[in-house]
Design an enzyme around this catalytic site. Structure first.
Site, mmCIF file in Angstrom:
data_model
loop_
_atom_site.group_PDB
_atom_site.id
_atom_site.type_symbol
_atom_site.label_atom_id
_atom_site.label_comp_id
_atom_site.label_asym_id
_atom_site.label_seq_id
_atom_site.Cartn_x
_atom_site.Cartn_y
_atom_site.Cartn_z
ATOM 1 N N GLY A 365 0.825 -1.198 0.000
ATOM 2 C CA GLY A 365 0.000 0.000 0.000
ATOM 3 C C GLY A 365 0.857 1.244 0.000
ATOM 4 N N PRO A 366 0.265 2.407 -0.219
ATOM 5 C CA PRO A 366 1.028 3.654 -0.240
ATOM 6 C C PRO A 366 1.590 3.987 1.127
ATOM 7 C CG PRO A 366 -1.325 4.070 -0.369
ATOM 8 C CD PRO A 366 -1.160 2.598 -0.490
ATOM 9 N N VAL A 369 -0.165 4.465 5.417
ATOM 10 C CA VAL A 369 -1.481 3.871 5.652
ATOM 11 C C VAL A 369 -1.482 2.948 6.877
ATOM 12 C CG1 VAL A 369 -2.189 4.029 3.254
ATOM 13 C CG2 VAL A 369 -0.988 1.988 4.040
ATOM 14 N N GLY A 370 -0.331 2.783 7.544
ATOM 15 C CA GLY A 370 -0.307 2.006 8.784
ATOM 16 C C GLY A 370 0.178 0.585 8.639
ATOM 17 N N LYS A 371 1.024 0.317 7.656
ATOM 18 C CA LYS A 371 1.498 -1.061 7.458
ATOM 19 C C LYS A 371 2.393 -1.497 8.619
ATOM 20 C CE LYS A 371 3.339 -0.117 3.462
ATOM 21 N NZ LYS A 371 2.920 1.301 3.326
ATOM 22 N N THR A 372 3.327 -0.640 9.007
ATOM 23 C CA THR A 372 4.258 -1.007 10.082
ATOM 24 C C THR A 372 3.548 -1.096 11.428
ATOM 25 O OG1 THR A 372 6.060 0.077 8.882
ATOM 26 C CG2 THR A 372 6.409 -0.386 11.226
ATOM 27 N N SER A 688 -2.948 3.784 -18.638
ATOM 28 C CA SER A 688 -4.306 4.158 -18.256
ATOM 29 C C SER A 688 -4.722 5.541 -18.741
ATOM 30 C CB SER A 688 -4.455 4.095 -16.730
ATOM 31 O OG SER A 688 -3.601 5.039 -16.116
ATOM 32 N N LYS A 731 -7.950 6.103 -7.639
ATOM 33 C CA LYS A 731 -8.323 7.094 -8.654
ATOM 34 C C LYS A 731 -9.686 7.709 -8.349
ATOM 35 C CE LYS A 731 -5.622 4.835 -12.307
ATOM 36 N NZ LYS A 731 -5.665 4.076 -13.569
#
Length: 795
Positions: A365-366, A369-372, A688, A731
């Site tokens: 994810g960007p 966003v709270g991955k760690t 795209s 998007k």
């Protein structure tokens, strides 16, 4: 007195003895002629027999009883061959026992029992043991004497005088009896030997017995010699160790032995598997023989410390309470239902099958966003230790597998280091930024991770430094990445990818209220009633001061406000602060992101596209213009090869539809076409934007303006087909932030709309298309009305 003269005296004296003599029964004891032996007489019947002869001729007969357990034997319980003995000394003890020292005189055969009470009296016949001394007899005597000499030499219990006594006799019977009395025979064997009346037979019987005794004594001597050597060696080592201890003490090395023993104890307590324990013991033996000043000493000691300190058998017990885990995850993170569902599924499986292997997850994810932080929450929910290492920029394979000990300053890799820091063999292990691994001449770290992240192989992971297997199968590995494109396919195949998209404005609003604001208040020492935010102020911060998929900038802006308010309180103000939209310019400065109204205007040759970036989605203006020239196509805006190809495909499509779109035939022949994508400093690529470029070119060629309130995305083919693209959720959120509520999407992306929250789907209008003709009818202003008017005129 010579032996023969002594025998003659005895024979002369024996002829004067009565033919009937008292008899004493012995237990497990046989007296041979000419043998001096002590006897303890304790039974009343035997004492009376001794007393009967003690004052006269002092001779009586001894016979062994057949069963030693019988206290009062009868005549039938006694052997019929015994020995005539003479009392040499007699001593009566206070207990009533009579101690005798007797000497054997001759063998006798019991002819008849005269009486059995009050003591035994037997009629006897002395045995004549004289034989002719032939050469054969002399040879037997010499053989027996030589063997007996060897027995005396080997046996420490037999004095040399015993052999000399046997050698001094010329009588075969005496030689045989002396030798037999010295051998270690059982009572039954002694009785059998006493009953052999022929001296020659006795000598013949003695020779195999002597040979057997020699074998036993030689084997015993050999065993004792070996034991003595071992004892001498042990004593010598003890003395040397004591001397070495004193020498070390003088050199100041008295703690060395204690150090080695301490290491040995710690190895035993470490719970290592067999292979690791053997390696540790080998290294310890090397260390014990190595002087502390040696260059290898520190290397060996460090290696042992690493082996001992690893948690070979230490594990934390998983908390398998699913409801509690769900509560913890909800406390720490808002939304992220896919990740929470996957962890709860793992806990459920673990509860049913405790020996299941840990999953290999990859959060994609960007940034922000709270991955760690999600990994930390997972560790807290499971009750495990948490370890994190960053792989961003790692280019050396040894960072993963460690360096071999031949290198100066070698250490284990980051995996083993993390396991040791955790102190358990089953932590939650986060490999952060796995998509940013590098590669150079020192190896490929991603290739080294293949073994680490493979559940079928990591149970025996071998670090180059340790050089022994370590079990990683109980570790729960979690990788994080912004994109998967840079992750090698073989590595990506080993991981279960869970995508974490960017947050919507509503999600950011909820997260700010529930998590970010309380956390920043706590970190800045502010009480909740001292600083509050209005909902409009939070939304305005999200819209005008941040533009990101994650939450980092939003948290920074909130922290910035907290610092300014904290300064006021520190300077003496005590009035609670309530932040409203009108306060934001004074606290955060002017807004950084203001919606561009021109983007919502209808313009010719300008279309609004949608792009995906690692930080989330964003709107993308495609500008086109024409100028007199030689039909050249100019493309600017730092576009990648794929995007340039999409522009050429879009131009080819528009030119192929010139007649249907009413484009003059000479437009493309007499003009140059310029395609530009603003923000020229930012690299852009991907297919795209094909639909957007085609709409902008069609507007430019037809002179019909593009609707400014419509955004679009999709790949285009030369025939006008619209193909699906990725990043739909990001998007759509970007379009909504820009104020656009109508979006043109490929029809095949309809399934991706389910990822978008329902309240946003209700607020947006999605136009699903399969061909560019549909796109042009929607995107070009008045195109639909013009078509409808044409149909009316046709009618």
């Amino acid at each position: 007195m010579p032996a023969e003269d002594e025998v003659r005296v005895h024979e002369t004296h024996r002829e004067e003895l009565p033919k009937e003599l008292p008899t004493v029964a012995l237990r497990q004891f046989v007296i041979y002629p000419f043998m001096v032996a002590p006897i303890d007489v304790g039974r009343e019947k035997s004492i009376r027999a001794v007393d009967a002869v003690a004052a006269s001729h002092r001779h009586f007969i001894t016979v062994m009883q057949k069963d030693p357990t019988i206290d009062d034997p009868q005549t039938g319980d006694l052997y019929t061959v015994g020995t005539l003995v003479m009392i040499l000394r007699m001593n009566r003890l206070p207990t009533g026992t009579v101690q005798l020292i007797v000497r054997g005189v001759s063998r006798v055969r019991i002819d008849e029992w005269i009486q059995s009470e009050p003591f035994f009296i037997a009629r006897y016949t002395p045995v004549d043991e004289t034989v002719e001394k032939t050469i054969e007899v002399q040879a037997l005597m010499n053989t027996a004497l030589n063997l007996f000499q060897r027995v005396v030499q080997l046996s420490p219990q037999l004095p040399d005088e015993l052999y000399m006594l046997a050698q001094s006799s010329e009588m075969p019977s005496w030689v045989a009896d002396i030798i037999a009395s010295a051998l270690n025979l059982k009572p039954q064997q002694r009785q059998e030997f006493l009953e052999i009346l022929n001296p020659i037979e006795r000598l013949q019987r003695l020779i195999p017995m002597l040979n057997h005794e020699i074998e036993v004594l030689e084997l015993t001597a050999r065993i004792q010699e070996e034991a003595r050597k071992e004892l001498d060696k042990a004593q010598r080592e003890f003395v040397l160790r004591q001397q070495l201890k004193e020498i070390r003490k003088m050199l100041g090395e008295e703690d060395r032995e204690a150090e080695i023993e301490d290491l040995r104890r710690r190895i035993e307590e470490a719970g290592m598997p067999e292979e690791a324990r053997q390696a540790a013991e080998r290294e310890l033996e090397r260390l014990a023989k190595m002087p502390p000043a040696a260059a290898e000493y520190t290397v060996s000691r460090t290696y042992l410390d690493w082996l001992i300190s690893l948690p070979w058998s230490k594990m934390t017990e998983d908390n398998l309470d699913i409801e509690r885990a769900e509560q913890i995850l909800n406390e720490d993170h808002y939304d992220l239902e896919d990740v929470k569902e996957r962890l709860l599924e793992y806990l459920a499986v673990r509860k049913l099958k405790p020996d299941t292997k840990g999953p290999i997850l990859c959060f994609v994810g960007p940034p922000g966003v709270g991955k760690t932080s999600l990994g930390q929450s997972i560790a807290r929910a499971l009750g495990r230790k948490f370890v994190r290492i960053s792989l961003g920029g790692v280019r050396d394979e040894a960072e993963i597998r460690g360096h071999r000990r031949t290198y100066v300053g070698a250490l284990p890799g980051r995996i083993i280091q993390g396991i040791r820091n955790a102190g358990t063999k089953n932590p939650v292990f986060m490999l952060d930024e796995v998509d940013k691994l590098g590669v150079d001449f020192r190896g490929d770290p991603a290739a080294a991770l293949l073994e680490v992240l493979d559940p079928e192989q990591n149970h025996s992971f071998v670090d180059h430094y340790l050089d022994v297997p370590f079990d990683l199968s109980q570790v729960m590995f979690i990788c994080t990445a912004n994109i998967v494109d840079t992750i090698p396919p073989a590595l990506l195949d080993r991981m279960e990818v869970i995508r974490i998209p960017g947050y919507t404005e509503e999600e950011k609003f909820e997260i700010a209220k529930r998590y970010l604001i309380p956390r920043n208040l706590h970190e800045h020492g502010l009480q909740e009633d001292k600083l509050t935010f209005s909902e409009d102020a939070i939304r305005l911060i999200i819209r005008q001061y941040t533009r990101e998929a994650g939450l980092r900038n939003l948290s920074r802006e909130i922290a910035r406000i907290c610092r300014k308010v904290a300064r006021r309180f520190a300077q003496g103000e005590d009035v609670p602060v309530h932040v409203t939209p009108k306060d934001l310019p004074s606290l955060l400065g002017p807004p950084r992101y203001i919606g561009d109204e021109r983007e919502l205007e209808d313009r010719i040759g300008v279309a609004v596209g949608l792009a995906w970036t690692p930080s989330g989605g964003q709107t993308l203006l495609i500008e086109t213009t024409k100028m007199p020239g030689r039909k050249e196509v100019i493309i600017t805006g730092q576009l990648g090869d794929v995007m340039k190809e999409s522009a050429h495909a879009a131009l080819s499509y528009v030119r192929s539809r010139s007649s249907e779109l009413g484009i003059p035939d000479d437009l493309f022949e007499k003009h140059d076409i310029h395609i530009h994508v603003p923000a020229g400093a930012v690299p852009k690529d991907g297919p795209s934007a094909g639909v957007t470029i085609a709409v902008a070119l069609a507007s430019l060629a037809t002179g019909v303006p593009v609707r400014g309130d419509v955004a679009m995305t999709g790949e285009i083919t030369l025939t006008g087909r619209v193909l699906p693209v990725g990043g739909i959720k990001e998007k759509v959120l970007a379009a909504r932030i820009a104020g656009i509520r109508e979006i043109i999407l490929p029809a095949e992306n309809e399934k991706d709309l389910m990822e978008i929250p329902e309240h946003i789907r209700r607020d947006m209008q999605f136009r699903l298309v399969r061909h560019m003709d549909e796109v042009l009818r929607i995107a070009l202003r008045n195109a639909v009305n013009a078509k409808q008017e044409g149909e009316v005129e046709g009618k």
